[in-house]
Design an enzyme around this catalytic site. Structure first.
Site, PDB file in Angstrom:
ATOM      1  N   GLU A 289      -2.063   2.853   1.851  1.00  0.00           N
ATOM      2  CA  GLU A 289      -0.961   3.753   0.619  1.00  0.00           C
ATOM      3  C   GLU A 289      -1.208   4.971   1.207  1.00  0.00           C
ATOM      4  O   GLU A 289      -2.068   5.285   1.114  1.00  0.00           O
ATOM      5  CB  GLU A 289      -2.289   3.895  -0.551  1.00  0.00           C
TER       6      GLU A 289
ATOM      7  N   GLU B 215      -9.112   0.020  -4.349  1.00  0.00           N
ATOM      8  CA  GLU B 215      -9.411   1.040  -4.534  1.00  0.00           C
ATOM      9  C   GLU B 215     -10.526   0.833  -6.391  1.00  0.00           C
ATOM     10  O   GLU B 215     -10.698   0.944  -6.922  1.00  0.00           O
ATOM     11  CB  GLU B 215      -8.269   1.738  -5.544  1.00  0.00           C
TER      12      GLU B 215
HETATM   13  O1  AHR Z   1       1.113   3.354  -5.315  1.00  0.00           O
HETATM   14  C1  AHR Z   1       0.853   2.847  -7.187  1.00  0.00           C
HETATM   15  C2  AHR Z   1      -0.920   2.858  -6.707  1.00  0.00           C
HETATM   16  O2  AHR Z   1      -1.954   4.061  -6.798  1.00  0.00           O
HETATM   17  C3  AHR Z   1      -1.437   1.756  -6.284  1.00  0.00           C
HETATM   18  O3  AHR Z   1      -1.130   0.463  -7.408  1.00  0.00           O
HETATM   19  C4  AHR Z   1      -2.372   2.240  -6.462  1.00  0.00           C
HETATM   20  O4  AHR Z   1      -3.873   1.439  -5.380  1.00  0.00           O
HETATM   21  C5  AHR Z   1      -2.730   3.389  -5.938  1.00  0.00           C
HETATM   22  O5  AHR Z   1      -3.778   4.034  -6.903  1.00  0.00           O
END
Ligand code: AHR
Length: 528
Positions: free
Chosen positions: A328, A201
């Site tokens: 994610e 990110e």
């Molecule tokens: O999964 C929680 C958080 O969500 C992670 O650390 C980040 O990459 C995302 O914003």
């Protein structure tokens, strides 16, 4: 349009026509393809966040909780049971503040700052003890058979720190000094890490960069990548897919900046897609019909996100050398229902989240040509978890059972699922909305066809007839996950409240018929 007219929908293989809340049928034709489903679609994400690592996975070697070298034994057993293909580690936002050297060698290891500290309620300490470092992580991978996927620190690290980590992990002993150091710390054999995420990110917690700035960093980080085996699979930071505009400008901006004679390889583009209800009043464990459908419908949006970013990449890379890594994904509810204050971002997942899991996997399976890996966020004690654990208490959530029910798809050959079923008309903020009346995906391996189907209706069962043109079903059996209450869930005291049960699968000529109860997900295995 005649409401009972059945149309074949294009991408999703799903149907049209409208179904209110009464029982209906789905006719499903199964057509094998030549596309394999990457086993890594069923992957995991574990971060030093709240109690994901400490308490969740790492209990310590001296713990009374059953463990293997400090790692919770039950977690190891369950990960093996579902054939966990990989773990992404150490973050997340934590990764861009993590310096891998803090987690090796000496004891005690240094205590360092954890990105998530400021999110904890006052008085709680999130100092990183570094007890769980690369050797402990690799032990977890080896115990479970999962492959390591490391997220490198781009936000506060350097290319040198990254390259040293690669050398430490992959250089054979007898070569560079870092390999000797690894051996001295207990691992003579190289870790053989293939999957490398270059940051996380970077548009946010990973450096707050513009895509052009990140592209410059990416090239600097990968150009001198040490060339020890295995050949790396390099993953660049991609978009915040759950943004309202899908964040297409990140993907386009990044690839634009990678043109003009630059030759750095981008094997994968990371795509994050949260079913993001953080700014809503939605609750995890209590909800109405609208909340039920909202979450599942929002989960289905991942399909459009995948397709749109794929199309954006197409302009720069028509051969699609770069694939998508959805590293994610999961539902993210507003805070307030955590298992305990230290269990930051933990959520008491319900049957609704299990169905969300199923429809997400269906999307990934159907786009197996585009998606090489996906990592649920996060495996234990967090957002879309398979397990909740606290001290010696432990439970599998309904999400775990979906992973198990979909396991046969891993590495199998995708089968196109052409479903003809009516759409549902469901309550929504705007009054009502339409959604597919069934979700599904299918695959074949060793003459065994696996079909996974979801009936999202809160009101009615659905009879599904599976047709196998050119094949004869020799045997069929099925499993279903449902509960009397859509908000059914497992707790430490009632860990088997939501658990799979056998489902009748009847052979009718060349077809196999199952009746999916309302709000259920089923897995059907057919021997052909
Ligand atoms: O999964 C929680 C958080 O969500 C992670 O650390 C980040 O990459 C995302 O914003």
């Amino acid at each position: 349009m005649n409401r009972r007219t059945l149309l074949r929908a294009a991408t999703a293989g799903m149907a049209a026509a409208l179904r209110p809340a009464f029982a209906a049928d789905a006719d499903i034709e199964l057509v094998p393809t030549t596309q394999n489903i990457s086993p890594h679609i069923y992957g995991h994400f574990i971060e030093h966040l709240g109690t994901v690592i400490y308490d969740g996975i790492w209990v310590g070697r001296d713990s009374k909780i059953a463990n293997v070298d400090g790692i919770r034994r039950q977690f190891v057993d369950d990960m093996k049971r579902i054939g966990a293909p990989n773990f992404r580690w150490p973050g997340g936002c934590f990764a861009d503040g993590y310096h891998w050297r803090d987690g090796i060698g000496r004891s005690p290891r240094p205590r360092t700052y954890n990105f998530w500290q400021e999110r904890l309620p006052p008085g709680l300490d999130h100092t990183e003890t570094n007890q769980f470092g690369i050797h402990e992580f690799m032990r977890l991978c080896r115990l479970t058979g999962a492959e390591p996927y490391l997220a490198a620190n781009v936000g506060s690290g350097t290319p040198q720190e990254f390259h040293d980590w690669v050398l430490y992990c992959n250089a054979p002993t007898g070569t560079v000094s870092l390999a000797a150091e690894r051996a001295a710390n207990g691992d003579a054999q190289p870790f053989g890490v293939k999957w490398w995420g270059v940051g996380n990110e970077s548009w946010g917690c990973g450096g707050d960069m513009k895509p052009q700035e990140y592209a410059t960093q990416y090239r600097k980080f990968v150009t001198q990548f040490p060339a020890y085996a295995p050949k790396p699979y390099l993953v660049a930071v991609g978009p915040r897919g759950h943004s309202r505009d899908l964040d297409l400008s990140w993907t386009t901006g990044f690839f634009e900046a990678m043109q003009g004679g630059h030759r750095s390889v981008v094997d994968g583009l990371s795509l994050h897609y949260y079913t993001d209800f953080r700014n809503s009043k939605e609750k995890v464990s209590t909800f109405d019909a609208r909340g039920w459908y909202d979450v599942i419908r929002e989960g289905l949006r991942t399909e459009a996100v995948i397709e749109r970013h794929w199309a954006a990449i197409d302009k720069f890379d028509p051969e699609h050398r770069t694939k998508l890594i959805v590293d994610e994904w999961g539902v993210w509810y507003p805070p307030g229902e955590e298992t305990a204050p230290m269990h930051l971002l933990s959520q008491p997942l319900t049957l609704r989240d299990a169905l969300h899991t199923a429809v997400s996997f269906d999307v990934f399976n159907r786009h197996a040509d585009k998606v090489v890996m996906a990592n649920v966020a996060q495996t234990i004690n967090c957002l879309h978890s398979l397990f909740l654990a606290s001290g010696d208490r432990y439970t599998r959530t309904p999400v775990f059972h979906v992973f198990e029910m979909y396991k046969n798809h891993m590495g199998a050959q995708a089968v196109e699922l052409r479903a003809r079923a009516e759409q549902l008309s469901v309550p929504a903020a705007t009054g009502s909305a339409k959604m597919p009346g069934i979700s599904g995906s299918a695959s074949i391996k060793d003459r065994r066809v696996t079909v996974t189907l979801t009936n999202p209706s809160l009101d009615a069962p659905l009879t599904a007839r599976l047709h196998l043109p050119g094949a004869t079903a020799a045997e069929a059996r099925a499993t279903v996950l449902t509960h009397a209450e859509p908000s059914g869930r497992n707790t430490f005291d009632r860990p088997n409240e939501v658990t799979p049960a056998p489902l009748a699968a009847t052979m009718r000529g060349n077809a196999v018929e199952v009746v999916l109860p309302k709000h259920s997900v089923a897995s059907i295995e057919i021997r052909v």
